[in-house]
Motif scaffolding. Structure first.
Motif, PDB file in Angstrom:
ATOM      1  N   VAL A 208      63.378  13.255  42.596  1.00 58.15           N
ATOM      2  CA  VAL A 208      63.497  14.491  43.373  1.00 58.15           C
ATOM      3  C   VAL A 208      63.579  15.727  42.474  1.00 58.15           C
ATOM      4  N   ALA A 209      63.927  15.516  41.213  1.00 60.38           N
ATOM      5  CA  ALA A 209      64.037  16.606  40.255  1.00 60.38           C
ATOM      6  C   ALA A 209      64.027  15.996  38.857  1.00 60.38           C
ATOM      7  N   ALA A 210      63.941  16.856  37.867  1.00 62.17           N
ATOM      8  CA  ALA A 210      63.988  16.384  36.486  1.00 62.17           C
ATOM      9  C   ALA A 210      64.801  17.365  35.662  1.00 62.17           C
ATOM     10  N   MET A 211      65.518  16.851  34.690  1.00 60.32           N
ATOM     11  CA  MET A 211      66.304  17.696  33.809  1.00 60.32           C
ATOM     12  C   MET A 211      65.874  17.448  32.371  1.00 60.32           C
ATOM     13  N   SER A 212      66.111  18.442  31.530  1.00 64.96           N
ATOM     14  CA  SER A 212      65.711  18.300  30.133  1.00 64.96           C
ATOM     15  C   SER A 212      66.641  19.086  29.228  1.00 64.96           C
ATOM     16  N   VAL A 213      66.620  18.714  27.957  1.00 68.58           N
ATOM     17  CA  VAL A 213      67.324  19.437  26.903  1.00 68.58           C
ATOM     18  C   VAL A 213      66.285  19.891  25.898  1.00 68.58           C
ATOM     19  N   SER A 214      66.301  21.181  25.558  1.00 64.79           N
ATOM     20  CA  SER A 214      65.319  21.754  24.640  1.00 64.79           C
ATOM     21  C   SER A 214      66.022  22.452  23.483  1.00 64.79           C
ATOM     22  N   ALA A 215      65.359  22.412  22.325  1.00 65.92           N
ATOM     23  CA  ALA A 215      65.937  23.080  21.159  1.00 65.92           C
ATOM     24  C   ALA A 215      64.842  23.371  20.139  1.00 65.92           C
ATOM     25  N   PRO A 216      64.946  24.484  19.428  1.00 66.42           N
ATOM     26  CA  PRO A 216      63.988  24.782  18.361  1.00 66.42           C
ATOM     27  C   PRO A 216      64.248  23.907  17.148  1.00 66.42           C
ATOM     28  N   ASN A 217      63.181  23.599  16.426  1.00 68.11           N
ATOM     29  CA  ASN A 217      63.374  22.692  15.288  1.00 68.11           C
ATOM     30  C   ASN A 217      64.064  23.353  14.098  1.00 68.11           C
ATOM     31  N   VAL A 218      64.319  24.659  14.184  1.00 70.50           N
ATOM     32  CA  VAL A 218      65.134  25.298  13.145  1.00 70.50           C
ATOM     33  C   VAL A 218      66.608  24.996  13.368  1.00 70.50           C
ATOM     34  N   VAL A 219      66.932  24.508  14.571  1.00 70.78           N
ATOM     35  CA  VAL A 219      68.324  24.167  14.893  1.00 70.78           C
ATOM     36  C   VAL A 219      68.556  22.663  14.737  1.00 70.78           C
ATOM     37  N   VAL A 220      67.675  21.865  15.347  1.00 72.45           N
ATOM     38  CA  VAL A 220      67.738  20.407  15.197  1.00 72.45           C
ATOM     39  C   VAL A 220      66.322  19.860  15.069  1.00 72.45           C
ATOM     40  N   THR A 221      66.178  18.775  14.356  1.00 71.19           N
ATOM     41  CA  THR A 221      64.873  18.132  14.243  1.00 71.19           C
ATOM     42  C   THR A 221      64.559  17.380  15.530  1.00 71.19           C
ATOM     43  N   ALA A 222      63.299  16.983  15.670  1.00 69.10           N
ATOM     44  CA  ALA A 222      62.901  16.198  16.843  1.00 69.10           C
ATOM     45  C   ALA A 222      63.688  14.891  16.889  1.00 69.10           C
ATOM     46  N   GLU A 223      63.890  14.275  15.735  1.00 70.12           N
ATOM     47  CA  GLU A 223      64.644  13.017  15.698  1.00 70.12           C
ATOM     48  C   GLU A 223      66.082  13.231  16.151  1.00 70.12           C
ATOM     49  N   GLU A 224      66.696  14.314  15.733  1.00 64.47           N
ATOM     50  CA  GLU A 224      68.067  14.609  16.143  1.00 64.47           C
ATOM     51  C   GLU A 224      68.141  14.863  17.642  1.00 64.47           C
TER      52      GLU A 224
END
Length: 255
Positions: A208-224
């Motif tokens: 019914v919906a979707a949630m996500s967490v986003s961050a720039p890679n200068v703050v955290v890496t994709a792996e993190e």
């Protein structure tokens, strides 16, 4: 809960399995037929059960009308927001909530990160449908014919070298998301931004919906960022349970 109410409510899941006669209801409840009849009559008066011409009972139309009214009056944003805010408080990154409406995927809530860098996204703004994690989650839940038809109509802008290039690639990605139960956007819209998301489901199991967490890679890496997936999924599961009114369940994937 009083014994009478408990017995009356026990009739509803029994009839959800199909019509039953008075004797079957009495046997299931472990009561005399006269007691079962009294309970059935009360439920019938309120439209919650219906007596057929063959004298068997089934669930009544009023029950379905109440369920539909309850679903229509649920506000997923109101239910989800405290959970999104709590997750944001724990991890510090931007958290989004999105829904699929009239061919677009729209952000309906956002909790900003605690660091100075801000995301371009705004509540009410459509997402980049071919790359966004929330869009993949919502579209992956569509029946296959609808997924194929939609994929064939979309444009596939090359936002970055990691953007989804065509319908075939998009359908393959949606199949993966559908199977694994989560989605990512690792530099697909902006090379410097990564995102991981999870679906929110209703009582029928549909997204019914979707949630996500986003961050720039200068703050955290994709792996993190990907290491936060268990927390994201636990939050989505908690919202799903509250929205659908179901009891908590243990999921290995969410632990």
């Amino acid at each position: 809960m009083s014994q009478t109410v408990d017995r009356a409510l026990s009739i509803l899941p029994l009839l959800a399995q199909g019509p039953a006669d008075l004797g079957q209801v009495a046997d299931r409840l472990g009561v005399h037929k006269s007691t079962a009849l009294r309970l059935l009559r009360t439920l019938h008066e309120h439209g919650l059960v219906y007596r057929q011409q063959d004298q068997r009972y089934r669930l009544g139309a009023r029950l379905f009308a109440l369920a539909q009214e309850a679903v229509e009056n649920l506000d997923i944003r109101e239910i989800a927001h405290p959970h999104l805010a709590a997750l944001n408080e724990r991890i510090g990154h931007t958290v989004h909530l999105a829904v699929h409406e009239e061919g677009e995927v729209l952000y309906i809530d956002k909790v900003e990160s605690r660091y100075p860098v801000r995301m371009y996204s705004r509540i009410g703004k459509p997402v980049a449908i071919t790359v966004a994690a929330v869009a993949k989650l919502l579209l992956a839940d569509l029946p296959e014919p609808e997924r194929r038809a939609l994929a064939g109509k979309l444009d596939y802008p090359p936002y970055t070298p990691r953007s989804t290039p065509n319908a075939a690639a998009f359908l393959k990605e949606l199949a993966t998301v559908r199977e694994q139960g989560w989605a990512t956007d690792l530099g697909g819209h902006e090379e410097s931004i990564n995102c991981v998301g999870a679906p929110i489901r209703g009582a029928d199991g549909r997204v019914v919906a979707a949630m996500s967490v986003s961050a720039p890679n200068v703050v955290v890496t994709a792996e993190e960022l990907l290491s936060l997936l268990p927390q994201v999924r636990r939050t989505a599961d908690a919202i799903s349970r509250e929205y659908s009114g179901t009891a908590p369940t243990t999921s290995k994937d969410s632990e």
